[in-house]
Design a protein around this motif. Structure first.
Motif, PDB file in Angstrom:
ATOM      1  N   ARG A 100      11.042   8.228   8.056  1.00 37.58           N
ATOM      2  CA  ARG A 100      11.191   9.682   7.982  1.00 37.58           C
ATOM      3  C   ARG A 100      10.122  10.303   7.098  1.00 37.58           C
ATOM      4  NH1 ARG A 100      15.433  10.579   4.572  1.00 37.58           N
ATOM      5  NH2 ARG A 100      13.954  11.414   3.044  1.00 37.58           N
ATOM      6  N   LEU A 101       9.871   9.684   5.956  1.00 40.29           N
ATOM      7  CA  LEU A 101       8.855  10.207   5.049  1.00 40.29           C
ATOM      8  C   LEU A 101       7.477  10.206   5.706  1.00 40.29           C
ATOM      9  CD1 LEU A 101       9.957   8.399   1.754  1.00 40.29           C
ATOM     10  CD2 LEU A 101       9.992  10.879   2.137  1.00 40.29           C
ATOM     11  N   ILE A 102       7.153   9.097   6.375  1.00 40.50           N
ATOM     12  CA  ILE A 102       5.824   8.957   6.976  1.00 40.50           C
ATOM     13  C   ILE A 102       5.671   9.870   8.188  1.00 40.50           C
ATOM     14  CG2 ILE A 102       4.277   7.352   8.154  1.00 40.50           C
ATOM     15  CD1 ILE A 102       5.533   5.139   6.355  1.00 40.50           C
ATOM     16  N   ASP A 103       6.683   9.887   9.049  1.00 36.39           N
ATOM     17  CA  ASP A 103       6.592  10.714  10.251  1.00 36.39           C
ATOM     18  C   ASP A 103       6.459  12.194   9.905  1.00 36.39           C
ATOM     19  OD1 ASP A 103       6.819   8.428  11.736  1.00 36.39           O
ATOM     20  OD2 ASP A 103       8.939   8.701  12.233  1.00 36.39           O
ATOM     21  N   GLU A 107       5.948  15.988   1.463  1.00 37.12           N
ATOM     22  CA  GLU A 107       5.147  16.200   0.254  1.00 37.12           C
ATOM     23  C   GLU A 107       5.616  15.349  -0.917  1.00 37.12           C
ATOM     24  OE1 GLU A 107       3.652  19.909  -2.603  1.00 37.12           O
ATOM     25  OE2 GLU A 107       4.839  20.287  -0.782  1.00 37.12           O
ATOM     26  N   VAL A 108       6.914  15.057  -0.966  1.00 42.03           N
ATOM     27  CA  VAL A 108       7.441  14.277  -2.081  1.00 42.03           C
ATOM     28  C   VAL A 108       6.786  12.900  -2.167  1.00 42.03           C
ATOM     29  CG1 VAL A 108       9.361  13.217  -0.799  1.00 42.03           C
ATOM     30  CG2 VAL A 108       9.601  13.668  -3.254  1.00 42.03           C
ATOM     31  N   GLY A 109       6.276  12.420  -1.045  1.00 45.67           N
ATOM     32  CA  GLY A 109       5.623  11.121  -1.022  1.00 45.67           C
ATOM     33  C   GLY A 109       4.252  11.106  -1.657  1.00 45.67           C
ATOM     34  N   ALA A 113       6.208  11.891  -9.828  1.00 44.02           N
ATOM     35  CA  ALA A 113       7.285  12.477 -10.631  1.00 44.02           C
ATOM     36  C   ALA A 113       8.426  12.937  -9.741  1.00 44.02           C
ATOM     37  CB  ALA A 113       6.755  13.633 -11.467  1.00 44.02           C
ATOM     38  N   ALA A 114       8.100  13.617  -8.653  1.00 37.45           N
ATOM     39  CA  ALA A 114       9.130  14.100  -7.734  1.00 37.45           C
ATOM     40  C   ALA A 114       9.790  12.954  -6.986  1.00 37.45           C
ATOM     41  CB  ALA A 114       8.527  15.099  -6.745  1.00 37.45           C
ATOM     42  N   THR A 148      -1.180   6.796   0.689  1.00 39.68           N
ATOM     43  CA  THR A 148      -0.840   7.637  -0.459  1.00 39.68           C
ATOM     44  C   THR A 148       0.602   7.415  -0.873  1.00 39.68           C
ATOM     45  OG1 THR A 148      -2.441   9.323   0.210  1.00 39.68           O
ATOM     46  CG2 THR A 148      -0.690  10.021  -1.285  1.00 39.68           C
ATOM     47  N   LEU A 149       1.487   7.253   0.097  1.00 34.95           N
ATOM     48  CA  LEU A 149       2.894   6.991  -0.192  1.00 34.95           C
ATOM     49  C   LEU A 149       3.052   5.702  -0.992  1.00 34.95           C
ATOM     50  CD1 LEU A 149       5.935   7.588   0.182  1.00 34.95           C
ATOM     51  CD2 LEU A 149       5.802   6.340   2.367  1.00 34.95           C
ATOM     52  N   VAL A 150       2.346   4.668  -0.607  1.00 37.49           N
ATOM     53  CA  VAL A 150       2.413   3.400  -1.340  1.00 37.49           C
ATOM     54  C   VAL A 150       1.930   3.587  -2.767  1.00 37.49           C
ATOM     55  CG1 VAL A 150       1.374   1.106  -1.508  1.00 37.49           C
ATOM     56  CG2 VAL A 150       2.305   1.897   0.671  1.00 37.49           C
ATOM     57  N   ARG A 151       0.860   4.350  -2.939  1.00 38.55           N
ATOM     58  CA  ARG A 151       0.363   4.628  -4.290  1.00 38.55           C
ATOM     59  C   ARG A 151       1.437   5.349  -5.116  1.00 38.55           C
ATOM     60  NH1 ARG A 151      -4.347   6.990  -2.981  1.00 38.55           N
ATOM     61  NH2 ARG A 151      -5.570   5.099  -3.298  1.00 38.55           N
ATOM     62  N   THR A 152       2.124   6.294  -4.491  1.00 34.52           N
ATOM     63  CA  THR A 152       3.200   7.030  -5.160  1.00 34.52           C
ATOM     64  C   THR A 152       4.358   6.103  -5.510  1.00 34.52           C
ATOM     65  OG1 THR A 152       2.630   9.093  -4.027  1.00 34.52           O
ATOM     66  CG2 THR A 152       4.881   8.901  -4.881  1.00 34.52           C
ATOM     67  N   MET A 153       4.725   5.227  -4.585  1.00 27.33           N
ATOM     68  CA  MET A 153       5.828   4.295  -4.817  1.00 27.33           C
ATOM     69  C   MET A 153       5.504   3.340  -5.961  1.00 27.33           C
ATOM     70  SD  MET A 153       6.551   3.563  -0.782  1.00 27.33           S
ATOM     71  CE  MET A 153       7.716   2.226  -1.007  1.00 27.33           C
ATOM     72  N   ALA A 154       4.259   2.876  -6.021  1.00 28.10           N
ATOM     73  CA  ALA A 154       3.865   1.975  -7.093  1.00 28.10           C
ATOM     74  C   ALA A 154       3.895   2.689  -8.446  1.00 28.10           C
ATOM     75  CB  ALA A 154       2.476   1.410  -6.816  1.00 28.10           C
TER      76      ALA A 154
END
Length: 327
Positions: A100-103, A107-109, A113-114, A148-154
């Motif tokens: 869902r986030l990727i599709d 922005e939260v991804g 902080a968010a 970018t999502l992976v960077r955020t998750m890390a």
């Protein structure tokens, strides 16, 4: 996992607090510091290159560090661990949430902080495992939203690790050390703190036997290899061994004596593990492979029994199980 109920008799005050202090100084606090450092290294690596192949090694290092203290579920970790390791995921929430986030390229991804407000199914080590090892997710390109999502998750994982380390070091360690002191409403006596830590070692081994091994075993007629922990990264067996090592190490810090039976039980567990051909338990439908997993499960339980005999009995701690609780 069944809850372990402990009853204590005749504990002397000084040995109790000595064991608690040793557990904190020699095992728990260094463990959280190591995990925080490993998570920060992973986040830094993701900042340099967030593609899957570049991050597998630092992700595995972070997971290794987590196993040192990951089953110590008390104080800040009682709830804080849930977003670090969301497992088991029986309903497949992690791939659904990540999709869902990727599709939607939400922005939260893009905001670490968010991201703390995102469902725990899309946070932590197992969500990252999905992004790095699942072919349905891991073929993302550098510069893509998924990267970018992976960077955020890390970065979010590093934030969680830092928070847990700080909360243990600055707050909860003193709660344990001051057990029995006036004003300590968490542990009313010294032996309560010792008992709580003893429980963590046994609970970890119980969870390993019943869930990390029991879930993929399923039944003989219907094994469940896809339910193995960390099967995508093929570290299911590694986790069993590392969590068992950590439980034994915690028990040793609580004891003021040698634990030869515990050491021998742990050595036998590792010896059996050397016979595996599939560390992800995906061959468990084969009877010979299944037998190996069952033998490992028996050795994990034997390790727990050795700790009870060498640590619990001398300290006057007796473990029992609530039969009304299930997995």
């Amino acid at each position: 996992m069944r809850h372990i109920l402990l009853f204590c008799t005749g504990l002397a005050a000084s040995p109790a607090l000595a064991g608690v202090d040793a557990a904190l100084t020699d095992h728990i606090l260094p463990g959280y510091a190591d995990f925080s450092e490993a998570a920060e290294t992973l986040s830094s690596a993701a900042g340099d290159d967030c593609t899957a192949d570049a991050l597998k090694a630092p992700w595995n290092t972070a997971f290794d560090a987590w196993t040192e203290i990951g089953d110590v579920r008390m104080g800040p970790s009682e709830t804080g661990a849930l977003s670090v390791v969301f497992w088991p995921d029986a309903r497949g929430f992690t791939p659904k949430t990540l999709s869902r986030l990727i599709d939607g390229e939400e922005e939260v991804g893009t905001d670490p902080a968010a991201y703390a407000d995102v469902s725990i199914a899309a946070r932590g080590l197992f969500a990252l495992e999905r992004m790095l090892y699942d072919p349905a997710f891991s073929d993302y390109a550098g510069g893509s939203y998924a990267c970018t999502l992976v960077r955020t998750m890390a970065a979010d994982l590093a934030n969680q690790a830092d928070s847990l380390e700080r909360d243990w070091r600055e707050t909860f360690a003193e709660v344990l050390r001051s057990a029995g002191s006036e004003g300590n409403a968490t542990y009313l006596s010294e032996d309560e703190a010792l008992r709580a830590l003893y429980t963590q070692a046994l609970s970890s081994l119980e969870f390993t036997a019943d869930s990390r091994l029991g879930r993929p075993l399923g039944t003989f007629e219907r094994p469940r290899p896809t339910r193995a922990e960390a099967a995508l990264s093929e570290r299911s067996l590694r986790n069993v061994l590392l969590y068992s090592d950590a439980a034994a190490a915690l028990a040793r810090t609580l004891a003021d004596r040698d634990m030869p039976e515990t050491d021998a039980a742990l050595e036998r567990l590792h010896d059996v593990a050397d016979n595996f051909s599939d560390p992800g338990f995906q061959d468990i439908e084969d009877p010979s492979a299944r037998l190996l997993v069952e033998i490992v499960q028996q050795h994990v339980r034997s390790l727990s029994q050795a700790i009870e005999q060498e640590l619990g009995v001398p300290l006057g701690l007796t473990a029992g199980f609530n039969s009304q609780d299930g997995d």
